[in-house]
Design an enzyme around this catalytic site. Structure first.
Site, PDB file in Angstrom:
ATOM      1  N   GLN A   1      58.408  43.776 -22.644  1.00 53.13           N
ATOM      2  CA  GLN A   1      57.041  44.094 -23.095  1.00 53.13           C
ATOM      3  C   GLN A   1      56.978  44.427 -24.583  1.00 53.13           C
ATOM      4  OE1 GLN A   1      56.235  46.982 -19.645  1.00 53.13           O
ATOM      5  NE2 GLN A   1      54.236  46.050 -19.996  1.00 53.13           N
TER       6      GLN A   1
ATOM      7  N   GLY B   1      55.234  53.317 -17.335  1.00 54.49           N
ATOM      8  CA  GLY B   1      56.473  52.547 -17.371  1.00 54.49           C
ATOM      9  C   GLY B   1      56.395  51.455 -18.422  1.00 54.49           C
TER      10      GLY B   1
ATOM     11  N   HIS C   1      59.386  42.899 -14.387  1.00 54.00           N
ATOM     12  CA  HIS C   1      59.265  42.435 -15.787  1.00 54.00           C
ATOM     13  C   HIS C   1      60.582  41.824 -16.278  1.00 54.00           C
ATOM     14  CE1 HIS C   1      55.317  43.431 -17.332  1.00 54.00           C
ATOM     15  NE2 HIS C   1      55.385  44.674 -16.906  1.00 54.00           N
TER      16      HIS C   1
ATOM     17  N   HIS D   1      57.634  47.488 -10.340  1.00 49.91           N
ATOM     18  CA  HIS D   1      56.825  46.784 -11.352  1.00 49.91           C
ATOM     19  C   HIS D   1      57.666  46.503 -12.610  1.00 49.91           C
ATOM     20  CE1 HIS D   1      52.879  46.245 -13.659  1.00 49.91           C
ATOM     21  NE2 HIS D   1      53.762  46.382 -14.629  1.00 49.91           N
ATOM     22  N   GLU D   2      58.411  47.518 -13.054  1.00 54.24           N
ATOM     23  CA  GLU D   2      59.196  47.358 -14.294  1.00 54.24           C
ATOM     24  C   GLU D   2      60.359  46.381 -14.098  1.00 54.24           C
ATOM     25  OE1 GLU D   2      57.756  48.349 -16.842  1.00 54.24           O
ATOM     26  OE2 GLU D   2      56.379  49.636 -15.734  1.00 54.24           O
TER      27      GLU D   2
ATOM     28  N   CYS E   1      48.881  46.989 -16.081  1.00 52.05           N
ATOM     29  CA  CYS E   1      50.037  46.652 -16.906  1.00 52.05           C
ATOM     30  C   CYS E   1      49.629  46.763 -18.375  1.00 52.05           C
ATOM     31  CB  CYS E   1      50.497  45.228 -16.586  1.00 52.05           C
ATOM     32  SG  CYS E   1      51.951  44.727 -17.509  1.00 52.05           S
ATOM     33  N   LEU E   2      50.500  47.405 -19.160  1.00 52.71           N
ATOM     34  CA  LEU E   2      50.198  47.560 -20.594  1.00 52.71           C
ATOM     35  C   LEU E   2      50.097  46.206 -21.292  1.00 52.71           C
ATOM     36  CD1 LEU E   2      52.540  50.595 -21.375  1.00 52.71           C
ATOM     37  CD2 LEU E   2      50.042  50.622 -21.276  1.00 52.71           C
TER      38      LEU E   2
HETATM   39 ZN    ZN Z   1      53.726  45.807 -16.669  1.00 57.41          ZN
END
Ligand code: ZN
Length: 174
Positions: free
Chosen positions: A51, A46, A148, A144-145, A102-103
């Site tokens: 991000q 995701g 963000h 999670h997304e 998380c990226l």
């Molecule tokens: Zn994340």
């Protein structure tokens, strides 16, 4: 299409409340294509627009499509979800703990409690309304997304965060 840089945890874009998307113009379409490419390249499951340092309410989600994932998630494996202005309109009382990464926070994973099921409404890339009922891992990724988009990171709500081994990273990266 082009890869975008994924910003890291100390970047201010990750802490802002993102703006609603109001224009489904070519610029948005390019952003969506770039986010998809960036997600697949990472690889992750995701990615939210903040991000890539764009403060808009837009997420892309894709569970892996390897053999094991297909077995476990069926048609959801490898399916690409693009949600503009996503909103959780219903969430199960039942909560489940699970591991997330998380990226924007590479090298770490953590234990996070999430709703087991959520119903998400929003728009597709053309602005048409859409809705999904997600459960399990897919529901976790959506939560999670969407966090963000409100400037929230999983480390804010994790009960524990620890350093990941290389093999942990790939499936948990959001
Ligand atoms: Zn994340």
């Amino acid at each position: 299409m082009a890869l975008r840089e994924i910003v890291q945890a100390n970047h201010p874009a990750l802490r802002k409340k993102a703006h609603r998307v109001t224009s489904f113009d070519p610029k948005l379409q390019t952003l969506i294509d770039d986010m998809i490419e960036t997600l697949l390249d990472a690889p992750g499951v995701g990615l939210a627009a903040p991000q890539v340092a764009v403060s808009l309410r837009l997420i892309v989600v894709r569970l892996p499509d390897d053999e094991k994932s297909v077995e476990e998630f069926g048609a959801e494996a490898g399916k690409l979800y693009v949600f503009v202005n996503p909103e959780i309109i219903k969430a199960s009382k039942e909560m489940v703990e699970g591991v997330e990464g998380c990226l924007s926070i590479p090298g770490y994973i953590g234990m996070v409690e999430r709703h087991e099921k959520v119903t998400v409404t929003g728009q597709d890339r053309k602005g048409r309304p859409q809705r999904i009922k997600a459960s399990g891992w897919l529901a976790r990724v959506f939560q999670h997304e969407i966090d963000h988009l409100d400037g929230r990171l999983y480390i804010d709500i994790a009960s524990d965060v620890w350093e990941a081994r290389p093999e942990d990273q790939e499936t948990a990266a959001e």
